[in-house]
Design a protein around this motif. Structure first.
Motif, mmCIF file in Angstrom:
data_model
loop_
_atom_site.group_PDB
_atom_site.id
_atom_site.type_symbol
_atom_site.label_atom_id
_atom_site.label_comp_id
_atom_site.label_asym_id
_atom_site.label_seq_id
_atom_site.Cartn_x
_atom_site.Cartn_y
_atom_site.Cartn_z
ATOM 1 N N GLY A 199 37.722 31.510 33.857
ATOM 2 C CA GLY A 199 37.656 31.529 35.289
ATOM 3 C C GLY A 199 37.141 32.669 35.876
ATOM 4 N N ILE A 200 36.813 32.787 37.321
ATOM 5 C CA ILE A 200 36.029 33.687 37.923
ATOM 6 C C ILE A 200 37.054 34.405 38.760
ATOM 7 N N GLU A 201 37.103 35.632 39.138
ATOM 8 C CA GLU A 201 37.840 36.453 40.138
ATOM 9 C C GLU A 201 36.502 37.380 40.769
ATOM 10 N N MET A 202 37.008 37.704 42.048
ATOM 11 C CA MET A 202 36.357 38.823 42.627
ATOM 12 C C MET A 202 37.033 39.898 42.228
ATOM 13 N N ILE A 203 36.258 40.881 41.560
ATOM 14 C CA ILE A 203 36.875 42.273 41.138
ATOM 15 C C ILE A 203 35.776 43.451 41.494
ATOM 16 N N ASN A 204 36.211 44.593 42.341
ATOM 17 C CA ASN A 204 35.411 45.491 42.652
ATOM 18 C C ASN A 204 34.092 45.018 43.380
ATOM 19 N N GLY A 205 34.431 43.841 43.966
ATOM 20 C CA GLY A 205 33.276 43.333 44.984
ATOM 21 C C GLY A 205 32.302 42.582 44.252
ATOM 22 N N GLU A 206 32.489 42.025 43.033
ATOM 23 C CA GLU A 206 31.538 41.139 42.697
ATOM 24 C C GLU A 206 32.249 40.065 41.665
ATOM 25 N N PRO A 207 31.682 38.796 41.532
ATOM 26 C CA PRO A 207 32.306 37.792 40.608
ATOM 27 C C PRO A 207 32.404 38.393 39.170
ATOM 28 N N GLN A 208 33.630 38.246 38.623
ATOM 29 C CA GLN A 208 33.746 38.502 37.058
ATOM 30 C C GLN A 208 34.284 37.535 36.343
ATOM 31 N N TYR A 209 34.121 37.319 35.092
ATOM 32 C CA TYR A 209 34.495 36.099 34.264
ATOM 33 C C TYR A 209 35.790 36.402 33.560
ATOM 34 N N CYS A 210 36.469 35.598 33.436
ATOM 35 C CA CYS A 210 37.724 36.149 32.477
ATOM 36 C C CYS A 210 37.323 35.602 30.962
ATOM 37 N N ILE A 211 37.333 36.414 30.246
ATOM 38 C CA ILE A 211 36.902 36.057 28.800
ATOM 39 C C ILE A 211 38.060 36.277 27.659
ATOM 40 N N GLY A 212 39.361 36.751 28.345
ATOM 41 C CA GLY A 212 40.531 36.930 27.456
ATOM 42 C C GLY A 212 41.560 37.246 28.366
ATOM 43 N N GLY A 213 42.775 37.597 27.698
ATOM 44 C CA GLY A 213 43.947 37.926 28.586
ATOM 45 C C GLY A 213 43.637 39.322 29.207
ATOM 46 N N LYS A 264 39.881 45.120 34.046
ATOM 47 C CA LYS A 264 41.121 44.078 34.451
ATOM 48 C C LYS A 264 41.188 43.735 35.750
ATOM 49 N N LEU A 265 42.131 42.689 35.871
ATOM 50 C CA LEU A 265 42.090 42.233 37.231
ATOM 51 C C LEU A 265 42.426 43.258 38.224
ATOM 52 N N ASP A 266 42.799 44.253 38.286
ATOM 53 C CA ASP A 266 43.060 45.192 39.190
ATOM 54 C C ASP A 266 41.874 46.209 39.346
ATOM 55 N N GLY A 267 40.763 45.964 38.657
ATOM 56 C CA GLY A 267 39.604 46.676 38.762
ATOM 57 C C GLY A 267 39.377 47.909 37.881
ATOM 58 N N SER A 268 40.613 48.110 37.314
ATOM 59 C CA SER A 268 40.385 49.355 36.408
ATOM 60 C C SER A 268 39.691 48.915 35.013
ATOM 61 N N ALA A 269 39.044 50.206 34.198
ATOM 62 C CA ALA A 269 38.473 49.531 33.191
ATOM 63 C C ALA A 269 39.397 49.447 31.694
#
Length: 315
Positions: A223-237, A202-207
């Motif tokens: 989109g791409i967000e920095m989560i838990n110190g690395e880029p992560q792709y948003c593939i859904g809500g 999730k965006l807050d870093g939790s699984a």
């Protein structure tokens, strides 16, 4: 009328043994690419994920059966599951011609199943009928927005009004999408890896404890967000996957159809423009003043995350 592939159909001892009422036909979208891959995933993981539907449509209008008609699928919450003899997933694609076939089959097959079970061919109205997963969320239970808001409208210009019309009358001529989706912008693919499934976040870093994804599958990222110190792709809500589990583990592909610019550590534009579609290895991700997070692709040369495949940037 419809040619149904049963290669991924659940066996008699698999899935739910509970019969349904005949109130709804529920429409979903998979959030990732490929109907065959999704049907296979449901078949192989229904027990662990507690998720599957009766049919997955895609790959150019193909229909793959997973669950049995008239028996509960696990796709929309307990009440909807208990009252929907058929639930249908539409797989994503980035190809216009493929989508046209997929969408026509999706609509016409839903209408056919509704008529079979005496369910009105009306979309998201009061009482019995064909329902989007969003309608189920808003009126019964859940938080999903598929298939219109999550896929049909943003990617292909198919509004709720258009889907309502098509569900009511059917499609004889394959619909022409109002938008054309560019392949290079948003598609990311998970590594094949020696793993059964990858965790999502999730965006807050939790699984996301209930949303794992299969290796070697393609996903459209918003989109791409920095989560838990690395880029992560948003593939859904609120569903994100780390770049490190994708084929872009150690590189970035510029997703623009036109050249883009890099910056230095001060946020100043440097060097010649970088060609759209070109690939670059990166050493780190750095928060550059006035620019935001950037891939370090050379000495004092940084590429903003927004220019990377999966960001949705179109130049």
């Amino acid at each position: 009328m419809f040619n149904i592939n049963r290669n991924y159909e659940l066996a008699e001892n698999e899935g739910s043994s509970l019969q349904t009422g005949n109130k709804y036909i529920v429409l979903h979208e998979t959030t990732n690419i490929g109907a065959k891959a999704n049907a296979s995933y449901f078949k192989n993981n229904w027990a662990t994920t507690q998720t599957y539907v009766q049919y997955v449509i895609g790959d150019g209008g193909k229909i793959y059966q997973v669950g049995a008609d008239g028996y509960q699928a696990w796709g929309a919450g307990s009440y909807a599951n208990a009252n929907s003899p058929v639930q249908i997933e539409l797989a994503r694609t980035t190809d216009k011609a493929t989508f046209k076939k997929d969408y026509a089959t999706f609509v016409n097959f839903a209408r056919s199943k509704a008529k079979q079970y005496g369910i009105p061919c009306t979309l998201d109205g009061s009482g019995n009928g064909i329902k989007t997963h969003k309608w189920i969320s808003e009126n019964i239970w859940g938080s999903h927005t598929d298939p219109v808001e999550s896929y049909l409208e943003p990617f292909w210009g198919i509004t709720h009004e258009q889907l309502t019309h098509d569900i009511a009358v059917g499609i004889e001529d394959v619909v022409e999408p109002k938008k054309t989706f560019t392949n290079i912008n948003n598609v990311v693919t998970t590594l094949k890896g020696n793993v059964k499934a990858y965790a999502t976040y999730k965006l807050d870093g939790s699984a996301n404890s209930t949303t794992d994804i299969a290796p070697g599958t393609g996903w459209i990222s918003a989109g791409i967000e920095m989560i838990n110190g690395e880029p992560q792709y948003c593939i859904g809500g609120n569903i994100y996957i780390p770049q490190s589990i994708t084929t872009f583990k150690d590189k970035v592909l510029i997703n623009s159809d036109i050249p883009v610019h890099a910056v230095n550590l001060k946020g100043e534009v440097v060097g010649a423009n970088l060609d759209g579609g070109s690939a670059w290895k990166y050493a780190a991700v750095v928060n550059v003043p006035k620019v935001g997070y950037c891939y370090k692709i050379a000495t004092d040369m940084y590429l903003p995350l927004k220019y990377a495949q999966g960001s949705g940037y179109k130049g």
